[in-house]
Design a protein around this motif. Sequence first.
Motif, PDB file in Angstrom:
ATOM      1  N   PRO A  15      53.395-173.923 -18.432  1.00  0.00           N
ATOM      2  CA  PRO A  15      53.096-173.265 -19.710  1.00  0.00           C
ATOM      3  C   PRO A  15      51.627-172.886 -19.821  1.00  0.00           C
ATOM      4  O   PRO A  15      50.784-173.340 -19.043  1.00  0.00           O
ATOM      5  N   LEU A  16      51.324-172.043 -20.799  1.00  0.00           N
ATOM      6  CA  LEU A  16      49.938-171.670 -21.054  1.00  0.00           C
ATOM      7  C   LEU A  16      49.123-172.888 -21.470  1.00  0.00           C
ATOM      8  O   LEU A  16      49.624-173.791 -22.137  1.00  0.00           O
ATOM      9  N   HIS A  17      47.845-172.896 -21.076  1.00  0.00           N
ATOM     10  CA  HIS A  17      46.900-173.911 -21.525  1.00  0.00           C
ATOM     11  C   HIS A  17      45.736-173.206 -22.216  1.00  0.00           C
ATOM     12  O   HIS A  17      45.756-171.975 -22.383  1.00  0.00           O
ATOM     13  N   ALA A  18      44.736-173.963 -22.625  1.00  0.00           N
ATOM     14  CA  ALA A  18      43.639-173.385 -23.403  1.00  0.00           C
ATOM     15  C   ALA A  18      42.929-172.260 -22.659  1.00  0.00           C
ATOM     16  O   ALA A  18      42.550-171.248 -23.263  1.00  0.00           O
ATOM     17  N   GLY A  19      42.758-172.402 -21.348  1.00  0.00           N
ATOM     18  CA  GLY A  19      42.081-171.362 -20.577  1.00  0.00           C
ATOM     19  C   GLY A  19      42.876-170.070 -20.511  1.00  0.00           C
ATOM     20  O   GLY A  19      42.311-168.972 -20.625  1.00  0.00           O
ATOM     21  N   SER A  20      44.189-170.179 -20.328  1.00  0.00           N
ATOM     22  CA  SER A  20      45.000-168.966 -20.237  1.00  0.00           C
ATOM     23  C   SER A  20      45.133-168.271 -21.582  1.00  0.00           C
ATOM     24  O   SER A  20      45.263-167.045 -21.644  1.00  0.00           O
ATOM     25  N   LEU A  21      45.052-169.020 -22.677  1.00  0.00           N
ATOM     26  CA  LEU A  21      45.090-168.375 -23.992  1.00  0.00           C
ATOM     27  C   LEU A  21      43.844-167.525 -24.215  1.00  0.00           C
ATOM     28  O   LEU A  21      43.914-166.476 -24.866  1.00  0.00           O
ATOM     29  N   VAL A  22      42.707-167.944 -23.687  1.00  0.00           N
ATOM     30  CA  VAL A  22      41.491-167.135 -23.803  1.00  0.00           C
ATOM     31  C   VAL A  22      41.711-165.755 -23.190  1.00  0.00           C
ATOM     32  O   VAL A  22      41.392-164.727 -23.803  1.00  0.00           O
ATOM     33  N   ALA A  23      42.271-165.710 -21.983  1.00  0.00           N
ATOM     34  CA  ALA A  23      42.512-164.429 -21.327  1.00  0.00           C
ATOM     35  C   ALA A  23      43.559-163.616 -22.075  1.00  0.00           C
ATOM     36  O   ALA A  23      43.423-162.388 -22.217  1.00  0.00           O
ATOM     37  N   ALA A  24      44.614-164.290 -22.567  1.00  0.00           N
ATOM     38  CA  ALA A  24      45.656-163.580 -23.310  1.00  0.00           C
ATOM     39  C   ALA A  24      45.085-162.968 -24.579  1.00  0.00           C
ATOM     40  O   ALA A  24      45.324-161.777 -24.880  1.00  0.00           O
ATOM     41  N   LEU A  25      44.330-163.755 -25.333  1.00  0.00           N
ATOM     42  CA  LEU A  25      43.766-163.258 -26.582  1.00  0.00           C
ATOM     43  C   LEU A  25      42.793-162.114 -26.328  1.00  0.00           C
ATOM     44  O   LEU A  25      42.827-161.087 -27.022  1.00  0.00           O
ATOM     45  N   ALA A  26      41.922-162.262 -25.344  1.00  0.00           N
ATOM     46  CA  ALA A  26      40.936-161.214 -25.056  1.00  0.00           C
ATOM     47  C   ALA A  26      41.613-159.906 -24.684  1.00  0.00           C
ATOM     48  O   ALA A  26      41.214-158.830 -25.148  1.00  0.00           O
ATOM     49  N   SER A  27      42.638-159.972 -23.830  1.00  0.00           N
ATOM     50  CA  SER A  27      43.312-158.738 -23.418  1.00  0.00           C
ATOM     51  C   SER A  27      44.027-158.099 -24.607  1.00  0.00           C
ATOM     52  O   SER A  27      44.030-156.869 -24.759  1.00  0.00           O
ATOM     53  N   TRP A  28      44.641-158.909 -25.473  1.00  0.00           N
ATOM     54  CA  TRP A  28      45.313-158.391 -26.664  1.00  0.00           C
ATOM     55  C   TRP A  28      44.302-157.754 -27.628  1.00  0.00           C
ATOM     56  O   TRP A  28      44.521-156.651 -28.142  1.00  0.00           O
ATOM     57  N   LEU A  29      43.187-158.446 -27.869  1.00  0.00           N
ATOM     58  CA  LEU A  29      42.169-157.912 -28.769  1.00  0.00           C
ATOM     59  C   LEU A  29      41.595-156.598 -28.257  1.00  0.00           C
ATOM     60  O   LEU A  29      41.358-155.653 -29.035  1.00  0.00           O
ATOM     61  N   ASP A  30      41.364-156.512 -26.961  1.00  0.00           N
ATOM     62  CA  ASP A  30      40.788-155.295 -26.394  1.00  0.00           C
ATOM     63  C   ASP A  30      41.731-154.115 -26.596  1.00  0.00           C
ATOM     64  O   ASP A  30      41.295-153.012 -26.947  1.00  0.00           O
ATOM     65  N   ALA A  31      43.016-154.350 -26.386  1.00  0.00           N
ATOM     66  CA  ALA A  31      43.999-153.287 -26.585  1.00  0.00           C
ATOM     67  C   ALA A  31      44.081-152.888 -28.054  1.00  0.00           C
ATOM     68  O   ALA A  31      44.108-151.694 -28.397  1.00  0.00           O
ATOM     69  N   ARG A  32      44.124-153.875 -28.938  1.00  0.00           N
ATOM     70  CA  ARG A  32      44.243-153.563 -30.357  1.00  0.00           C
ATOM     71  C   ARG A  32      42.989-152.862 -30.890  1.00  0.00           C
ATOM     72  O   ARG A  32      43.065-151.973 -31.736  1.00  0.00           O
ATOM     73  N   ALA A  33      41.820-153.272 -30.406  1.00  0.00           N
ATOM     74  CA  ALA A  33      40.580-152.651 -30.867  1.00  0.00           C
ATOM     75  C   ALA A  33      40.515-151.174 -30.500  1.00  0.00           C
ATOM     76  O   ALA A  33      39.851-150.386 -31.184  1.00  0.00           O
ATOM     77  N   GLN A  34      41.217-150.804 -29.448  1.00  0.00           N
ATOM     78  CA  GLN A  34      41.224-149.415 -28.994  1.00  0.00           C
ATOM     79  C   GLN A  34      42.471-148.678 -29.476  1.00  0.00           C
ATOM     80  O   GLN A  34      42.641-147.506 -29.163  1.00  0.00           O
ATOM     81  N   VAL A 198      41.638-153.707 -17.484  1.00  0.00           N
ATOM     82  CA  VAL A 198      42.037-155.053 -17.100  1.00  0.00           C
ATOM     83  C   VAL A 198      41.055-156.038 -17.726  1.00  0.00           C
ATOM     84  O   VAL A 198      39.844-155.943 -17.491  1.00  0.00           O
ATOM     85  N   VAL A 199      41.577-156.943 -18.531  1.00  0.00           N
ATOM     86  CA  VAL A 199      40.784-158.026 -19.130  1.00  0.00           C
ATOM     87  C   VAL A 199      41.401-159.328 -18.651  1.00  0.00           C
ATOM     88  O   VAL A 199      42.568-159.614 -18.930  1.00  0.00           O
ATOM     89  N   ARG A 200      40.636-160.134 -17.922  1.00  0.00           N
ATOM     90  CA  ARG A 200      41.166-161.350 -17.309  1.00  0.00           C
ATOM     91  C   ARG A 200      40.037-162.346 -17.098  1.00  0.00           C
ATOM     92  O   ARG A 200      38.860-162.020 -17.294  1.00  0.00           O
TER      93      ARG A 200
END
Length: 293
Positions: A15-34, A198-200
């Motif tokens: 399952p996702l852990h704290a580190g993987s949520l950072v990448a998930a959130l960042a990629s989602w935010l970048d897409a939504r901001a654009q 790509v945000v990772r």
Amino acid sequence: MSAYRGRFAPSPTGPLHAGSLVAALASWLDARAQGGTWLVRIEDVDRPRCVPGADEEILRQLAACGLVPDEEPVWQSQRDGLYQAALDRLAAAGDAYPCACSRKDIEEALRALGRERPRHGELVYPGTCRGGLHGRTARAWRFRVAPGVVQWQDRRLGPQQQFVAEAVGDFVLQRADGLFAYQLAVVVDDADQGITHVVRGEDLADNTARQLLLQGALGLPTPAYLHTPLVLGANGEKLSKQNGAAPLDLRDPLAALQSAAATLGLTIPGEQALAGWLSSAVEAWAAQWTITA
């Protein structure tokens, strides 16, 4: 410029852990901001490492955090035909060749050359099979790396470069067990899905040069890259499933998201519902990061 298309591409090794949520959130935010499209791709190309049910658990965790993809997720394990077609193209162009070397063969060859692998470093392939197999049986396929430096611009880390021939050598495209390597799969998938950004995590930054080489050899577009800060464990190393990272506790999704946002340098008021918090996070991200081609 093509419309923004981003993605989060977790490996279902747990399952996702704290580190993987950072990448998930960042990629989602970048897409939504654009005002773009955000995809989820399950990177289960390395089947032996995958945990049954982890893929569905990851999708449930993302949904609990309000991070829902705009299109149906795809699974790499269902896309071997695309990877084989790309490998065939590389082989036909002379950019890929069969290799008969085992890991032990490579280590022995490096020792003979006086080139021991550094701790945590790459096992740099010495090019043993570049000139042919000489009667040995092929085990894998490798990409033929030309000398020279690969340069790129990371949106967070700035100018980057790597001498791939010296740092990695001719890298694997298809493994001895017949599975396709991550480097080939991710390049094929990003192009097939029209990924523009790509945000990772920053731990994947040193893969970028290899992926740029493959994109060039296959005539594929190159996305813009942004590598996010890492969450570190108590030992100072990247938090990961391999070093015992605990699964996300999503009894309070907003608390998990607040922690991820803090790692990204975002300050967002927490006294609001999840949807409102995510909207505020998009505004904070847009103010911090300039979207570039």
